[in-house]
Motif scaffolding. Sequence first.
Motif, PDB file in Angstrom:
ATOM      1  N   LYS A  14       0.833  -1.210   0.000  1.00  0.00           N
ATOM      2  CA  LYS A  14       0.000   0.000   0.000  1.00  0.00           C
ATOM      3  C   LYS A  14       0.863   1.253   0.000  1.00  0.00           C
ATOM      4  CE  LYS A  14      -3.894  -1.972   2.625  1.00  0.00           C
ATOM      5  NZ  LYS A  14      -4.632  -1.869   3.902  1.00  0.00           N
ATOM      6  N   SER A  18       1.491   3.898  -3.296  1.00  0.00           N
ATOM      7  CA  SER A  18       0.746   5.142  -3.114  1.00  0.00           C
ATOM      8  C   SER A  18       1.594   6.345  -3.516  1.00  0.00           C
ATOM      9  CB  SER A  18       0.309   5.286  -1.655  1.00  0.00           C
ATOM     10  OG  SER A  18      -0.288   6.547  -1.444  1.00  0.00           O
ATOM     11  N   TRP A  91      -1.849   8.983   7.908  1.00  0.00           N
ATOM     12  CA  TRP A  91      -2.278   8.479   6.603  1.00  0.00           C
ATOM     13  C   TRP A  91      -2.417   6.959   6.611  1.00  0.00           C
ATOM     14  CZ3 TRP A  91       0.691   5.478   3.102  1.00  0.00           C
ATOM     15  CH2 TRP A  91       0.070   5.256   1.874  1.00  0.00           C
ATOM     16  N   ARG A  95      -6.355   6.289   6.262  1.00  0.00           N
ATOM     17  CA  ARG A  95      -6.759   6.007   4.886  1.00  0.00           C
ATOM     18  C   ARG A  95      -7.784   4.878   4.816  1.00  0.00           C
ATOM     19  NH1 ARG A  95      -2.465   3.279   1.032  1.00  0.00           N
ATOM     20  NH2 ARG A  95      -4.431   2.927  -0.060  1.00  0.00           N
ATOM     21  N   GLU A  96      -7.749   3.967   5.780  1.00  0.00           N
ATOM     22  CA  GLU A  96      -8.708   2.858   5.761  1.00  0.00           C
ATOM     23  C   GLU A  96     -10.135   3.368   5.904  1.00  0.00           C
ATOM     24  OE1 GLU A  96      -7.519   0.201   4.868  1.00  0.00           O
ATOM     25  OE2 GLU A  96      -5.410   0.223   5.483  1.00  0.00           O
ATOM     26  N   ASP A  99     -10.839   5.761   2.567  1.00  0.00           N
ATOM     27  CA  ASP A  99     -11.047   4.936   1.369  1.00  0.00           C
ATOM     28  C   ASP A  99     -12.130   3.887   1.556  1.00  0.00           C
ATOM     29  OD1 ASP A  99      -8.971   6.377   0.308  1.00  0.00           O
ATOM     30  OD2 ASP A  99      -7.462   4.823   0.624  1.00  0.00           O
ATOM     31  N   TYR A 186      -8.134  12.154   8.491  1.00  0.00           N
ATOM     32  CA  TYR A 186      -6.839  12.823   8.579  1.00  0.00           C
ATOM     33  C   TYR A 186      -6.872  14.134   9.347  1.00  0.00           C
ATOM     34  CZ  TYR A 186      -6.127   9.818   4.453  1.00  0.00           C
ATOM     35  OH  TYR A 186      -6.063   8.761   3.585  1.00  0.00           O
TER      36      TYR A 186
END
Length: 258
Positions: A14, A18, A91, A95-96, A99, A186
């Motif tokens: 990941k 990214s 992040w 991000r989980e 996203d 975030y």
Amino acid sequence: MKYFLATLHTEGLKIIKSKVIWIIAAAFSIAPLMAGFFMFVLKDPALAESAGLVGAQAQVAGEANWQSYLDLHAQMIGVGGIFVFGFVTSWIFGREYVDNTVKDLLTLPYSRAVIVTSKFLASFMTNIVLSAYIVALGFFIGWIVGLPQWSSAIVMQNLYVILIVTMLTIVLSTPVAFFASYSRGYLAPVGFVIITLIFSQILTAVGHGEYFPWAVPALYSGLTGETIISWSSLIIIGITSLLGFLSTLYWWLFADQH
């Protein structure tokens, strides 16, 4: 162990694939570039005088030699690393939720503790690589500038300081992971990092920075002229990082995840 290694491998993929990490690395590169520019200006007094304000600002970096240059790198990591390493951690955890992939993680057939631990280790390794990249880029720029007074003793001593500063700064990112998980994004963790930076400056200015964990790495880097760290400061950092890890682990284990 098999599940942990598989999860860690996934986190690594990941990160590598990214664009965020590469953007962070590019942004962090500004620090050694500016340090090299200051050294270049300081090497030429006439250029420093003609540069005006730039020359005056460069005086903060000290003399144009390897000792001052590497000291400056330790200070950049001690201060800028709080934000950069904190952003990387926020992040990786946040991000989980952003996203909407957290539901996929929670359906995996192993403990959530494995997920949290692998994310922390991935964050730690990523931040170590970023720090090593900045130092390596700094050495390259220093050789291009042609800084004097190179010696293996100076390099080894300063690399030791940079390593300690990096480790102290990275472990202080664990509370950021909790705020990223708790807020599911975030914004809150980045806000927390900014607040810690502000309070670090204030408490250092009034002489109590050694009792505020996020100010200790900058103090040890020699920002105030000394590279001394007390046991009380180390204990405070240890407690802070442990609380950040345990609170994040508790949230992932017991909080309702939607």
